[in-house]
Design a protein around this motif. Structure first.
Motif, PDB file in Angstrom:
ATOM      1  N   ASN A 202       0.930  -1.190  -0.011  1.00  0.00           N
ATOM      2  CA  ASN A 202      -0.211   0.059  -0.018  1.00  0.00           C
ATOM      3  C   ASN A 202       0.771   1.309   0.080  1.00  0.00           C
TER       4      ASN A 202
ATOM      5  N   VAL B  52       8.873  -1.641   2.036  1.00  0.00           N
ATOM      6  CA  VAL B  52       9.245  -2.258   2.792  1.00  0.00           C
ATOM      7  C   VAL B  52      10.611  -3.025   2.642  1.00  0.00           C
TER       8      VAL B  52
ATOM      9  N   PRO C  14      16.057  -4.549  13.347  1.00  0.00           N
ATOM     10  CA  PRO C  14      15.002  -4.219  14.404  1.00  0.00           C
ATOM     11  C   PRO C  14      13.580  -4.637  13.664  1.00  0.00           C
TER      12      PRO C  14
HETATM   13  P1  ADP Z   1      10.363  -7.481  10.311  1.00  0.00           P
HETATM   14  O1  ADP Z   1      10.179  -9.169  10.005  1.00  0.00           O
HETATM   15  O2  ADP Z   1      11.618  -7.376   9.982  1.00  0.00           O
HETATM   16  O3  ADP Z   1       9.690  -7.353  11.654  1.00  0.00           O
HETATM   17  P2  ADP Z   1       8.105  -7.506   8.508  1.00  0.00           P
HETATM   18  O4  ADP Z   1       8.730  -7.849   7.027  1.00  0.00           O
HETATM   19  O5  ADP Z   1       7.312  -8.307   9.115  1.00  0.00           O
HETATM   20  O6  ADP Z   1       9.446  -6.824   9.420  1.00  0.00           O
HETATM   21  O7  ADP Z   1       7.406  -6.066   8.004  1.00  0.00           O
HETATM   22  C1  ADP Z   1       7.754  -5.057   7.482  1.00  0.00           C
HETATM   23  C2  ADP Z   1       6.849  -4.181   7.245  1.00  0.00           C
HETATM   24  O8  ADP Z   1       5.891  -4.390   6.215  1.00  0.00           O
HETATM   25  C3  ADP Z   1       6.026  -3.717   8.508  1.00  0.00           C
HETATM   26  O9  ADP Z   1       5.761  -2.328   8.579  1.00  0.00           O
HETATM   27  C4  ADP Z   1       4.612  -4.554   8.238  1.00  0.00           C
HETATM   28  O10 ADP Z   1       3.483  -3.832   9.022  1.00  0.00           O
HETATM   29  C5  ADP Z   1       4.549  -4.499   6.625  1.00  0.00           C
HETATM   30  N1  ADP Z   1       3.765  -5.642   6.224  1.00  0.00           N
HETATM   31  C6  ADP Z   1       4.203  -6.682   6.279  1.00  0.00           C
HETATM   32  N2  ADP Z   1       3.426  -7.534   5.709  1.00  0.00           N
HETATM   33  C7  ADP Z   1       2.594  -6.775   5.123  1.00  0.00           C
HETATM   34  C8  ADP Z   1       1.306  -7.065   4.239  1.00  0.00           C
HETATM   35  N3  ADP Z   1       0.976  -8.274   3.901  1.00  0.00           N
HETATM   36  N4  ADP Z   1       0.427  -5.853   4.030  1.00  0.00           N
HETATM   37  C9  ADP Z   1       0.645  -4.898   4.787  1.00  0.00           C
HETATM   38  N5  ADP Z   1       1.947  -4.421   5.198  1.00  0.00           N
HETATM   39  C10 ADP Z   1       2.756  -5.537   5.648  1.00  0.00           C
END
Ligand code: ADP
Ligand code: MG
Length: 249
Positions: free
Chosen positions: A22, A26, A45
């Motif tokens: 969106n 990331v 982090p």
């Molecule tokens: P980590 O594993 O390093 O903690 P993530 O990869 O889980 O980080 O998430 C990175 C970012 O992407 C975060 O801000 C998370 O909210 C967002 N995010 C991850 N998956 C989704 C998704 N399916 N839809 C929207 N945002 C997502």
């Protein structure tokens, strides 16, 4: 680091991978390789994109741009996602076992359903992998009857049974009680020493010190710094790496 005679054969090549959710970027251009027999550890982090990166590698998430190769085969655009998931084992933070199946059947299921291996042969393979993770005496139990550490070891055996080219681990011990972490790390250390190619998101620095060929520090969707455990722990080049590692230890 341990000597495993790592070859220079590249198993995984990640090239300039970008991913947004969106409009929120990331992954902002991630590139690295994992050679055959290597163990690489990703730290960083929360919210940095570590899980997203692993999910891009086995196609639970589609990249926006960039390429991912498994043994020189472009898997970013490959149609057969199931084949990719057979070749890349994935161990999650929350085990994801089938609650209605016992330990043996959890490990056999993929062999029978996906690999179309006959039941007797599947049993042999499953028993061998369960022995490797120290659970050969628990095969009749159901997930609800196991500790978190035992569940995670079943999940590892299940992934190994598929004979993957690469194993991905996403914080495999972060949901475990402290006294159960060691048994899972012990299995992972043995696996690394046996020559398995592994990419692990984990903040268990003892594990990284023992078996990582390289540590990758990610923050805000980019790789800030990467290097051997010795370099990263003793002489990090970036102030940010130093700060993050200091907080962990
Ligand atoms: P980590 O594993 O390093 O903690 P993530 O990869 O889980 O980080 O998430 C990175 C970012 O992407 C975060 O801000 C998370 O909210 C967002 N995010 C991850 N998956 C989704 C998704 N399916 N839809 C929207 N945002 C997502
Ligand atoms: Mg994560």
């Amino acid at each position: 680091m341990i000597s495993k005679n790592n070859s220079n054969q590249v198993i995984l090549r990640v090239e300039n991978v970008h991913k947004s959710f969106n409009g929120n970027e990331v992954l902002k251009g991630i590139s690295f390789n994992v050679n055959k027999g290597e163990t690489k550890v990703i730290i960083g982090p929360s919210g940095t994109g570590k899980s997203t990166l692993l999910m891009c590698i086995n196609r639970l998430v589609e990249v926006d741009s960039g390429k991912i190769y498994l043994e020189n085969k472009d898997i970013t655009s490959a149609k057969n996602v199931h084949k990719i998931r057979q070749e890349i084992g994935f161990v999650f933070q929350h085990f994801n076992l089938f609650e209605h199946l016992n330990v043996l059947d959890n490990v056999k299921l993929g062999l029978i359903k996906v690999k179309k291996i006959n039941k007797d042969e599947a049993t042999d393979i499953a028993l061998k992998e369960l022995e490797r993770v120290g659970l050969k005496n628990k095969i009749e139990l159901y997930p609800a009857q196991l500790s978190g550490g035992q569940k995670q070891r079943v999940a590892i055996a299940r992934a190994l049974a598929m004979n993957p080219k690469l194993m991905l681990f996403d914080e495999p011990t972060s949901a475990l009680d402290p006294e159960l972490i060691g048994e899972v790390l012990g299995v992972m250390i043995e696996l690394a020493k046996s020559g398995m190619t592994m990419l692990c998101v984990t903040h268990e620095l003892g594990f990284a010190r023992a078996v990582a060929d390289e540590i990758i520090f990610m923050e805000g969707g980019v790789i800030v710094e990467q290097g051997s455990p010795l370099e990263m722990f003793n002489n990090p080049k970036k102030e940010r790496t130093k700060e993050f590692l200091n907080k962990l230890t």
